[in-house]
Design a protein around this motif. Structure first.
Motif, PDB file in Angstrom:
ATOM      1  N   ALA A  73      27.606  32.254  50.480  1.00 40.75           N
ATOM      2  CA  ALA A  73      28.793  33.109  50.497  1.00 40.75           C
ATOM      3  C   ALA A  73      28.555  34.335  49.639  1.00 40.75           C
ATOM      4  N   GLY A  74      29.277  35.403  49.934  1.00 39.41           N
ATOM      5  CA  GLY A  74      29.214  36.622  49.152  1.00 39.41           C
ATOM      6  C   GLY A  74      30.591  37.061  48.725  1.00 39.41           C
ATOM      7  N   SER A  75      30.677  37.792  47.611  1.00 38.54           N
ATOM      8  CA  SER A  75      31.980  38.234  47.119  1.00 38.54           C
ATOM      9  C   SER A  75      31.838  39.548  46.372  1.00 38.54           C
ATOM     10  N   ILE A  76      32.947  40.245  46.253  1.00 42.97           N
ATOM     11  CA  ILE A  76      33.034  41.444  45.438  1.00 42.97           C
ATOM     12  C   ILE A  76      34.303  41.356  44.613  1.00 42.97           C
ATOM     13  N   ARG A  77      34.175  41.667  43.319  1.00 39.42           N
ATOM     14  CA  ARG A  77      35.322  41.571  42.415  1.00 39.42           C
ATOM     15  C   ARG A  77      35.559  42.924  41.752  1.00 39.42           C
ATOM     16  N   PHE A  78      36.840  43.291  41.681  1.00 36.37           N
ATOM     17  CA  PHE A  78      37.277  44.509  40.993  1.00 36.37           C
ATOM     18  C   PHE A  78      38.089  44.100  39.775  1.00 36.37           C
ATOM     19  N   ASN A  79      37.662  44.493  38.595  1.00 36.09           N
ATOM     20  CA  ASN A  79      38.396  44.224  37.361  1.00 36.09           C
ATOM     21  C   ASN A  79      39.183  45.469  36.952  1.00 36.09           C
ATOM     22  N   PHE A  80      40.368  45.259  36.477  1.00 32.18           N
ATOM     23  CA  PHE A  80      41.192  46.391  36.050  1.00 32.18           C
ATOM     24  C   PHE A  80      42.040  46.006  34.846  1.00 32.18           C
TER      25      PHE A  80
ATOM     26  N   ASP B  33      26.094  29.630  57.446  1.00 30.14           N
ATOM     27  CA  ASP B  33      26.552  28.251  57.645  1.00 30.14           C
ATOM     28  C   ASP B  33      27.869  27.967  56.921  1.00 30.14           C
ATOM     29  N   TYR B  34      28.723  28.984  56.822  1.00 28.23           N
ATOM     30  CA  TYR B  34      29.960  28.816  56.058  1.00 28.23           C
ATOM     31  C   TYR B  34      30.992  29.792  56.590  1.00 28.23           C
ATOM     32  N   ASP B  35      32.000  29.273  57.283  1.00 32.54           N
ATOM     33  CA  ASP B  35      33.056  30.111  57.847  1.00 32.54           C
ATOM     34  C   ASP B  35      34.241  30.089  56.885  1.00 32.54           C
ATOM     35  N   SER B  36      34.327  31.103  56.038  1.00 29.56           N
ATOM     36  CA  SER B  36      35.399  31.164  55.045  1.00 29.56           C
ATOM     37  C   SER B  36      35.688  32.602  54.690  1.00 29.56           C
ATOM     38  N   GLN B  37      36.953  32.957  54.686  1.00 36.05           N
ATOM     39  CA  GLN B  37      37.414  34.262  54.214  1.00 36.05           C
ATOM     40  C   GLN B  37      38.505  33.991  53.191  1.00 36.05           C
ATOM     41  N   ARG B  38      38.348  34.582  52.023  1.00 37.41           N
ATOM     42  CA  ARG B  38      39.265  34.264  50.921  1.00 37.41           C
ATOM     43  C   ARG B  38      39.532  35.490  50.077  1.00 37.41           C
ATOM     44  N   GLY B  39      40.784  35.598  49.620  1.00 36.54           N
ATOM     45  CA  GLY B  39      41.163  36.629  48.683  1.00 36.54           C
ATOM     46  C   GLY B  39      41.820  36.022  47.457  1.00 36.54           C
ATOM     47  N   ASP B  40      41.366  36.411  46.247  1.00 43.34           N
ATOM     48  CA  ASP B  40      41.923  35.943  44.977  1.00 43.34           C
ATOM     49  C   ASP B  40      42.419  37.131  44.166  1.00 43.34           C
ATOM     50  N   PHE B  41      43.438  36.901  43.359  1.00 42.56           N
ATOM     51  CA  PHE B  41      43.864  37.931  42.414  1.00 42.56           C
ATOM     52  C   PHE B  41      44.419  37.262  41.174  1.00 42.56           C
TER      53      PHE B  41
ATOM     54  N   VAL C 110      40.748  41.410  41.245  1.00 44.62           N
ATOM     55  CA  VAL C 110      40.902  41.062  42.654  1.00 44.62           C
ATOM     56  C   VAL C 110      39.522  40.741  43.189  1.00 44.62           C
ATOM     57  N   GLU C 111      39.417  39.633  43.910  1.00 44.69           N
ATOM     58  CA  GLU C 111      38.125  39.228  44.448  1.00 44.69           C
ATOM     59  C   GLU C 111      38.271  38.894  45.932  1.00 44.69           C
ATOM     60  N   LEU C 112      37.363  39.419  46.733  1.00 42.59           N
ATOM     61  CA  LEU C 112      37.287  39.129  48.156  1.00 42.59           C
ATOM     62  C   LEU C 112      35.956  38.445  48.431  1.00 42.59           C
TER      63      LEU C 112
ATOM     64  N   ARG D 100      26.235  44.225  38.900  1.00 47.44           N
ATOM     65  CA  ARG D 100      27.321  45.104  38.479  1.00 47.44           C
ATOM     66  C   ARG D 100      26.847  46.558  38.589  1.00 47.44           C
ATOM     67  N   PRO D 101      27.042  47.181  39.761  1.00 46.80           N
ATOM     68  CA  PRO D 101      26.529  48.546  39.955  1.00 46.80           C
ATOM     69  C   PRO D 101      27.204  49.553  39.050  1.00 46.80           C
ATOM     70  N   ILE D 102      28.499  49.372  38.806  1.00 48.15           N
ATOM     71  CA  ILE D 102      29.247  50.210  37.879  1.00 48.15           C
ATOM     72  C   ILE D 102      30.196  49.317  37.107  1.00 48.15           C
ATOM     73  N   ASP D 103      30.756  49.881  36.065  1.00 51.99           N
ATOM     74  CA  ASP D 103      31.694  49.133  35.250  1.00 51.99           C
ATOM     75  C   ASP D 103      32.881  48.668  36.092  1.00 51.99           C
ATOM     76  N   ARG D 104      33.299  47.428  35.915  1.00 58.90           N
ATOM     77  CA  ARG D 104      34.474  46.815  36.540  1.00 58.90           C
ATOM     78  C   ARG D 104      34.258  46.345  37.978  1.00 58.90           C
TER      79      ARG D 104
END
Length: 842
Positions: free
Chosen positions: A835-842, A198-206, A190-192, A790-794
């Motif tokens: 842009a910035g994002s955070i992803r959680f792998n499971f 200079d970029y107005d965007s909010q997005r969620g991926d899975f 899951v990625e947010l 990657r601060p911690i695994d996943r």
């Protein structure tokens, strides 16, 4: 989730518990790959070390194939930091992209093949081995409007020239294949993400995939996003999403897969805007005007209301200008592959229900507000605001309007394809025999496609100013106070400034193409040839003034239904529903390709190939004299397809750390098309033409990896020339517009484990704005960059920047030479975004 999926695909749970592992499949439409979605089959970091099979009869090692190829892994696509699909594909060697930040609706070509019109005429887009659309340059529904890179994507494979002419219809230049994950690996993510600068965007991926049983696997994923994007119109121009699902039943000798896609997405529609230019045609300097920078602004804004237009019958059409373009697609497909008695059989099938709607403003004349008022309203005429917070207020000093003093006579367009349903099926059989100590591979197949395309064009004309995200419509009054507009609309037509009127068409294309290939590989030598026979039947109807017979009438029409015919309603462009013109013709042509590859050593190979292909014409000729308005037939069958002849030769070198490919190419092309440019008086006009082209050049592609460092790089040199033009002989010998001599790409990456960082650089050389070869568009370079932590695994936190140095990249200038007032209409790439994002792998 597993319970729901198992119930929905229970019909696949047949006998045969054994699992068949990944192996090279031979899918359809010219694309074969290892199980179509196995991300391990082509690692992102070293794509050339795996079997590559897009556009060939059988998947094989690249050093044994006489083709030019590239591959980009899904992880690398995210690192590029692209905001649009066009920005991703700019990094593919040999491909030229005119991307002005729409998110889609960009223009693509390859190896110097002409890009006179729109879309991707010579280059086919595929998803999992089947075309997205039969024709990539449909006027209001292009290939890239239906393709969205997200977490479902395993990789993008491309082939340039060569066997693309015979292993896919209508793709003589090449194929881009977007390959999905298919659940080979258990797990998901899951990625947010959000815009930072200079970029107005909010997005969620899975995305999630895995096994439902020992022989049943699936993959499900998608995204949803919202925001104003890279150019703030003061309203949300981007919102929508996509959902994709595939389920695979494995057998000991093959597999069966079903897949589906739902897409409903809206994106901004950026058209040409004004920019200042000084200097000379050969050495111009382009400068944004006050309060309007085309890198960050657009002609649409929150102040543009819903306008009304006239369509067939005639009917009233609403046009929400600020809502940009919207595309919908519902697709259902089936793929089956089995090995039976030494033969490999593959069938692929897809049906997609597609539609598009496009609303936007396209300036026809841009000049000073005072001059424009006098031009249309006579001496002493004046403007007032027709929309926005200042509606009704008079503009007393037009010379200082918005700090730039400019206004435009603009076409407000309601475009789209209400229906573009597409059915495609490709069946293929292949077998390998041992002959004289080598492998003889025979492949034969039949391709069938049914492409329906409806097109609608409704145009109003009126006035607007240029005020960044606050642009508004303008009302015009004579010196005596007579109002000449209705809510900023001067006429419900673009008459008399264009010869084109409102249009409607509904046409079906029926294509059948048997094909085959024969390849022999022994020791160091591989020799092969392929043949394809395309035949098409085209039937339908079209409506429009270009067809003669008074099929479109400029006449009074009460658009708003208030019982009063206003001045603008005196000129309404209504399409006569009882006066269609037919489309009724057929065509056929033969394509072939022959090639030889010599593996000089374990690490080094050389190849050569010659090919002849063609591209059938679609809606670009519906409203031209090519199709007779009475019979619906062309004067000659050859008038409805454009041939391409290509030759290429190259060398390939590969070791564990270094890959180098160098290819020389030459192409001869004939084309019938049309393009938009500015007439001598500055007014936009539509220009049809019939030409021949010649292009030659060289491609370089390489990669290097050592420890944590990797580098991929590419360069394309192209010399292109208009050989002849039957509509304007003076253009012979000129360079086609927008064609740079040199394009260079590079992407260095450092992976330190917990931290990865890198950059993507693309240089695009200078080119001519128009075919007359006077006004230049300067060279420009864009720099994207990324850092992943990657601060911690996943868990992965990343920041990506696009066009970090805010380069001014012009991809289109309407004027062919520098105008006296120093104002040109341009399209540019997007400015800087982060842009910035955070992803959680499971």
């Amino acid at each position: 989730m597993k319970t729901v999926l198992m119930n929905s695909i229970a019909f696949l749970a047949l006998a045969g518990p054994a699992y068949a592992g990944p192996e090279v499949a031979v899918p359809n439409g010219g694309v074969a790959h290892a199980d179509a979605g196995d991300p391990q089959a082509a690692p992102a970091s070293k794509p050339n070390k795996a079997v590559f099979s897009t556009g060939v009869a059988k998947g094989r090692d690249l050093l044994d194939s006489a083709i030019s190829t590239s591959a980009i892994g899904g992880e690398r696509i995210e690192q590029i930091g692209a905001r649009t699909l066009g920005e991703v594909l700019r990094t593919v060697p040999g491909i030229r992209v005119e991307d002005w930040g729409n998110g889609g609706y960009a223009n693509y070509t390859i190896r110097g093949l002409p890009l006179a019109g729109t879309g991707s005429k010579w280059l086919q887009f595929q998803e999992d081995g089947l075309p997205v659309l039969e024709f990539g340059d449909l006027s209001h529904l292009n290939n890239d409007m239906l393709v969205r890179p997200d977490l479902n994507l395993a990789r993008i494979e491309s082939i340039r020239g060569g066997s693309a002419s015979t292993f896919a219809s209508n793709s003589p230049g090449g194929v881009l294949n977007f390959i999905s994950k298919t659940g080979e690996e258990e797990g998901g993510s899951v990625e947010l993400s959000t815009g930072l600068v200079d970029y107005d965007s909010q997005r969620g991926d899975f995305e999630y995939g895995g096994r439902l049983s020992s022989n049943l696997r699936f993959h499900l994923g998608g995204y949803y996003r919202a925001g104003a994007g890279a150019r703030d119109p003061g309203a949300s121009s981007f919102h929508g999403g996509q959902l994709k699902l595939n389920v695979t039943r494995d057998f000991t000798n093959g597999y069966v897969r079903v897949y589906a896609k739902l897409l409903d997405d809206r994106q901004a529609f950026y058209t040409a805007g004004p920019m200042g230019v000084t200097g000379s045609d050969a050495d111009p300097t382009y400068t944004p005007i006050a309060n309007f920078d085309p890198r960050t602004n657009n002609t649409i804004s929150k102040n543009l209301p819903i306008l009304l237009g006239v369509s067939i019958d005639p009917k009233i059409l609403p046009n929400p200008l600020s809502q940009a373009w919207r595309v919908k697609s519902k697709a259902l497909g089936l793929e089956a592959k089995f090995d039976i008695a030494a033969w490999t059989f593959v069938d692929r099938m897809r049906y997609s229900n597609n539609s598009s709607a496009v609303g936007g403003s396209q300036p026809i004349i841009v000049t000073s507000a005072g001059r424009l008022a006098a031009m249309f309203g006579g001496p002493g005429a004046s403007f007032s605001y027709a929309s926005g917070p200042n509606a009704g207020q008079a503009i007393t000093n037009p010379a200082t309007l918005n700090g730039n003093g400019l206004a435009a006579y603009t076409a407000f367009n309601t475009l789209g394809s209400p229906k573009a349903d597409y059915f495609v099926n490709d069946f293929r059989a292949s077998r390998v025999w041992k002959v004289a100590g080598g492998d003889l591979t025979l492949t034969s197949g039949v391709y069938k496609a049914l492409q329906n395309f409806t097109t609608i064009l409704s145009m109003d004309a009126g006035y607007q100013d240029f005020a960044g995200p606050n642009s508004a419509l303008l009302d015009l009054r004579t010196a005596g106070g007579t109002k000449l507009t209705q809510g900023g609309v001067a006429a419900f037509s673009t008459f008399p400034f264009t010869v084109a009127g409102n249009r409607y068409g509904d046409v079906d294309h029926d294509i059948t193409a048997p094909y085959g290939s024969l390849n022999f590989h022994k020791g160091r030598v591989s020799v092969g040839g392929s043949l394809r026979y395309d035949s098409g039947k085209v039937k339908g109807q079209r409506y429009g003034i270009e067809l003669g017979g008074n099929r479109t009438r400029w006449r009074p029409f009460d658009i708003n239904g208030d019982g009063v015919i206003s001045q603008p309603e005196q000129v309404a462009d209504g399409i006569q529903a009882d006066m269609p013109a037919p489309v009724d013709y057929s065509y056929h042509y033969v394509s072939y390709s022959v090639g030889v590859n010599f593996r000089i050593s374990q690490s080094f190979a050389a190849f050569a190939r010659y090919s002849k292909g063609a591209r059938a014409l679609a809606d670009s000729i519906y409203f031209t004299p090519i199709i007779n308005s009475v019979t619906g037939k062309p004067a000659h069958r050859k008038d409805v397809y454009d041939p391409v002849r290509q030759a290429e030769a190259g060398v390939k070198y590969r070791t564990d750390t270094l890959t180098l490919n160098l290819t020389g190419f030459v192409a001869n092309t004939a084309e019938q098309n049309f393009q938009v440019n500015a007439a001598a008086n500055g007014v936009l006009t539509l220009v049809p033409f019939s030409r021949t082209y010649r292009a030659y050049g060289a491609e370089f592609e390489g990669s290097y990896q050592r420890g944590p460092f990797s580098l991929t790089a590419a360069a394309t040199y192209t010399h292109a020339e208009i050989k002849s033009d039957s509509t304007n002989a003076a253009l012979a010998g000129n360079t086609p517009r927008h064609q740079p001599t040199l394009i260079v790409q590079a992407m260095p990456v450092v992976d330190l484990g917990a931290v990865s960082l890198g950059s993507s650089l693309v240089y695009t050389g200078s080119s001519y704005a128009q075919d007359v070869n006077k006004l230049k568009m300067p060279a420009y370079s864009t720099v994207n960059a990324f850092i992943e932590y990657r601060p911690i695994d996943r868990i992965t936190v990343s920041v990506t920047g696009s066009n970090l140095f805010n380069a001014l990249g012009l991809v289109d200038v309407t004027q062919g030479s520098m105008p006296a007032d120093g104002i040109v209409s341009v399209r540019t790439i997007n400015g800087r975004t982060v842009a910035g994002s955070i992803r959680f792998n499971f």
